[in-house]
Structure formats: structure tokens, C-alpha cells
Enzyme design. Sequence first.
Site, PDB file in Angstrom:
ATOM      1  N   CYS A  99      74.911  61.930 -11.841  1.00  0.00           N
ATOM      2  CA  CYS A  99      74.526  61.992 -10.435  1.00  0.00           C
ATOM      3  C   CYS A  99      75.347  60.947  -9.683  1.00  0.00           C
ATOM      4  CB  CYS A  99      73.026  61.717 -10.276  1.00  0.00           C
ATOM      5  SG  CYS A  99      72.507  61.843  -8.561  1.00  0.00           S
ATOM      6  N   GLY A 100      76.163  61.425  -8.739  1.00  0.00           N
ATOM      7  CA  GLY A 100      77.051  60.518  -8.014  1.00  0.00           C
ATOM      8  C   GLY A 100      76.303  59.644  -7.021  1.00  0.00           C
ATOM      9  N   HIS A 101      75.461  60.277  -6.177  1.00  0.00           N
ATOM     10  CA  HIS A 101      74.738  59.446  -5.199  1.00  0.00           C
ATOM     11  C   HIS A 101      73.815  58.491  -5.942  1.00  0.00           C
ATOM     12  CE1 HIS A 101      70.835  61.577  -5.564  1.00  0.00           C
ATOM     13  NE2 HIS A 101      70.374  60.460  -5.024  1.00  0.00           N
ATOM     14  N   HIS A 219      74.178  73.926  -9.479  1.00  0.00           N
ATOM     15  CA  HIS A 219      74.388  73.377  -8.135  1.00  0.00           C
ATOM     16  C   HIS A 219      75.262  74.353  -7.339  1.00  0.00           C
ATOM     17  CE1 HIS A 219      73.287  69.702 -10.293  1.00  0.00           C
ATOM     18  NE2 HIS A 219      73.099  69.101  -9.138  1.00  0.00           N
ATOM     19  N   ASP A 245      70.732  68.438  -1.045  1.00  0.00           N
ATOM     20  CA  ASP A 245      71.214  67.055  -1.123  1.00  0.00           C
ATOM     21  C   ASP A 245      71.461  66.536   0.288  1.00  0.00           C
ATOM     22  OD1 ASP A 245      72.456  64.650  -1.761  1.00  0.00           O
ATOM     23  OD2 ASP A 245      73.458  65.502  -3.508  1.00  0.00           O
ATOM     24  N   CYS A 249      76.838  64.600  -1.947  1.00  0.00           N
ATOM     25  CA  CYS A 249      76.758  64.888  -3.380  1.00  0.00           C
ATOM     26  C   CYS A 249      78.017  64.359  -4.102  1.00  0.00           C
ATOM     27  CB  CYS A 249      76.576  66.378  -3.645  1.00  0.00           C
ATOM     28  SG  CYS A 249      76.181  66.720  -5.372  1.00  0.00           S
ATOM     29  N   GLY A 250      77.810  63.328  -4.904  1.00  0.00           N
ATOM     30  CA  GLY A 250      78.953  62.701  -5.583  1.00  0.00           C
ATOM     31  C   GLY A 250      79.622  63.618  -6.589  1.00  0.00           C
ATOM     32  N   THR A 251      78.806  64.308  -7.397  1.00  0.00           N
ATOM     33  CA  THR A 251      79.413  65.215  -8.380  1.00  0.00           C
ATOM     34  C   THR A 251      79.983  66.453  -7.665  1.00  0.00           C
ATOM     35  OG1 THR A 251      77.193  66.101  -8.846  1.00  0.00           O
ATOM     36  CG2 THR A 251      78.052  64.441 -10.363  1.00  0.00           C
TER      37      THR A 251
HETATM   38  O1  PYC Z   1      75.291  62.989  -5.901  1.00  0.00           O
HETATM   39  O2  PYC Z   1      75.967  63.946  -7.756  1.00  0.00           O
HETATM   40  C1  PYC Z   1      75.140  63.783  -6.861  1.00  0.00           C
HETATM   41  C2  PYC Z   1      73.882  64.539  -6.919  1.00  0.00           C
HETATM   42  C3  PYC Z   1      73.505  65.465  -7.837  1.00  0.00           C
HETATM   43  C4  PYC Z   1      72.231  65.902  -7.480  1.00  0.00           C
HETATM   44  C5  PYC Z   1      71.858  65.228  -6.343  1.00  0.00           C
HETATM   45  N1  PYC Z   1      72.886  64.391  -6.021  1.00  0.00           N
END
Ligand code: PYC
Length: 323
Positions: A99-101, A219, A245, A249-251
Site C-alpha cells: 500500500c503506497g499511501h 483495483h 481511494d 493511490c501509491g501502487t
Molecule cells: O496507496 O497503494 C495505495 C493504496 C492501495 C489501496 C489503498 N491505497
Amino acid sequence: MTVETLHNHCWPNSVRVVDSHTGGEPTRIVVSGGPDLGSGSLAERRERLRDEFDDFRAAVVLEPRGTDVLVGGLLVEPSEPGCVAGIIFFNNVGVLNMCGHGTIGLAATLAHLGRVDKGVHRLDTPVGSVGIELHENNEVSVENVPSYRSAKNVTIEVEGHGTLSGDIAWGGNWFFLVEDHGQLIEVGNVERLSDFSRLIRAALGREGVTGADGGEIDHIELFSATDNPSADSRNFVLCPGGAYDRSPCGTGTSAKLACLVADGKIAPGETWRQESVIGSIFEATGKFDGDKVIPTVRGAAYVTGEGVLFFDSTDPFRTGIST
Ligand code: PYC
């Protein structure tokens, strides 16, 4: 206050947590008192959390202690040498790969607790180690796992919407990325966007479309132009549990970068500025790793609270409310 540790499938009385948000998306890190997942890789311990402690996951993130939007993380000892901590993320329906965030939020949490200084550190996750760098102004860079596009222009039949095509990419989770969808990506339209994205996910499942390793594409990411001069694009991301999100979303931003690099639309080292549906922004740059790209995603996180969650054995909603 004594924080008990959960051993042998017994419930803890309480766990200590730190809450944060990254670009509006909340993260809750269990910093002590969580279940003992034993030893092994983070991937093995994530399976243990999923198979043996699912009630604990639900209790931490679901109502009445959390919300469907909340991403949780269990802080554990790393197994990869050189990592300062290990993290297993989870949400309202299960465990996550990465999870990036949440990693940006975790970095802010570790700094808040005085467990890391400004500078560069590594964290262990179930899909490999990632780097974090703490900057000024609450900003954190995450050097994510190698990301790549596994398929371009995959066509599916979406109920009520006809044929639609998108790319499949890995950014630490599997994404279906759609540019041409005819939807308005605006915060006033999130209900419709969520319904539409759920139909896309259902179509992927029905048609047996998966990530390159057979993993579920859980996702969905929609893109549009933006009138924000500080961003290159706006997105909407539907998460596995049905919430959207609030952050870019980081990923998902990593998966987008992998597609842009694969299409030759951005060179390694160039910056991509991804805006979320609520207007928060992540900046991403990448460097090559063979035929993959290693994204670095930068965003700001704020610690919003710190406390103890209580799990009274007589509480009928001790394990959360599943809807
Ligand atoms: O930021 O990767 C992310 C992420 C995945 C699910 C919610 N945020």
C-alpha cells in the site's frame, strides 16, 4: 496502560495505534499489542494474519472502531536484512500486498514515534522491501517494488456499458487501468464511479482476466484530464473492499508509471503528477530495472491521532460490523 499481546489466538484487551492520512486516505498502524505472527517472510506472516487472525483485522478497521475507507497496518519485525521494520497492510475485506499511501503514512508514524530520523530507510513488505525517505513538510518518498505492465488494451464486456478496454499493470497490487470510459471523474460523481468500477471488476472476474501471476485484479483505476496546473492527470481508484481511494493511490500511480514508460510516453527520471478524485497529488518518477520500472512516489502524510483500541470480550461488536 498495559497493552497485552495476542498469543495463541487469544484476543488482546487492547492495542496501541497511530492514525494518519495521506492525501486524504486514512491509515491506522497497530504499533504494539497485535497478534504474534511468528517468524518467516512477510509473505508467510501475511498468510498467517489472513488465515488465523481475520477477526483481529476486522476489529481494527471496521466500524465501530474504523470505517470501510480505513487501511490498517500491523507493524512487525522485518525478515529482510537492512530493514527498519516490517509492515502487513489490510483493509475492510482482507490483507493487501502493498500500500503506497499506507507506507507514506507509516513513515510519518515512525517519525512521530521517534523510531526513524529524516533520511533513507528500508521497510519489509509481503511483496518485497521498499525504501522510504522522509523530507521536510510532512513529505515522504516511497521507492516501491518493481512495477510493470503485463497486458495492453485488454477488451472486456461490461454489463450495461458494452465493450471497454484497459491495461493490466502491477504496482505492488494488480490494477486494470482505463482511459477511455466516458465517465466524469469528479468528487460529486464518486457513487456512479464506484458502481461503474465494480462492474468492470465483475467483468474481469467473469471473463477470467487476471494479473500475470494469476492474481486477482482487485483495483480498478480510471483516468481523465485535469484542469489542475499542478497535475498531469486525475484518477479514480476503486479499492478491493468497495471504498474509493481518497489519495491518488501509491501502487496505482506506480502501475500508471509502468504503463507510461512502456508506451514511451515518459522517460525514466521524468516526473508524473497524479491527482486524486479529491484533488490530492502524488509525484512519481521511475528508474529502469530490466523490463520493469522502479517507481518512487512522493506525497504528504499527517498524523491525525494516537491511542488505544479496546476489545472488551463482552462487546457484541468486538470484531467489527461486516456489511
Ligand atoms: O496507496 O497503494 C495505495 C493504496 C492501495 C489501496 C489503498 N491505497
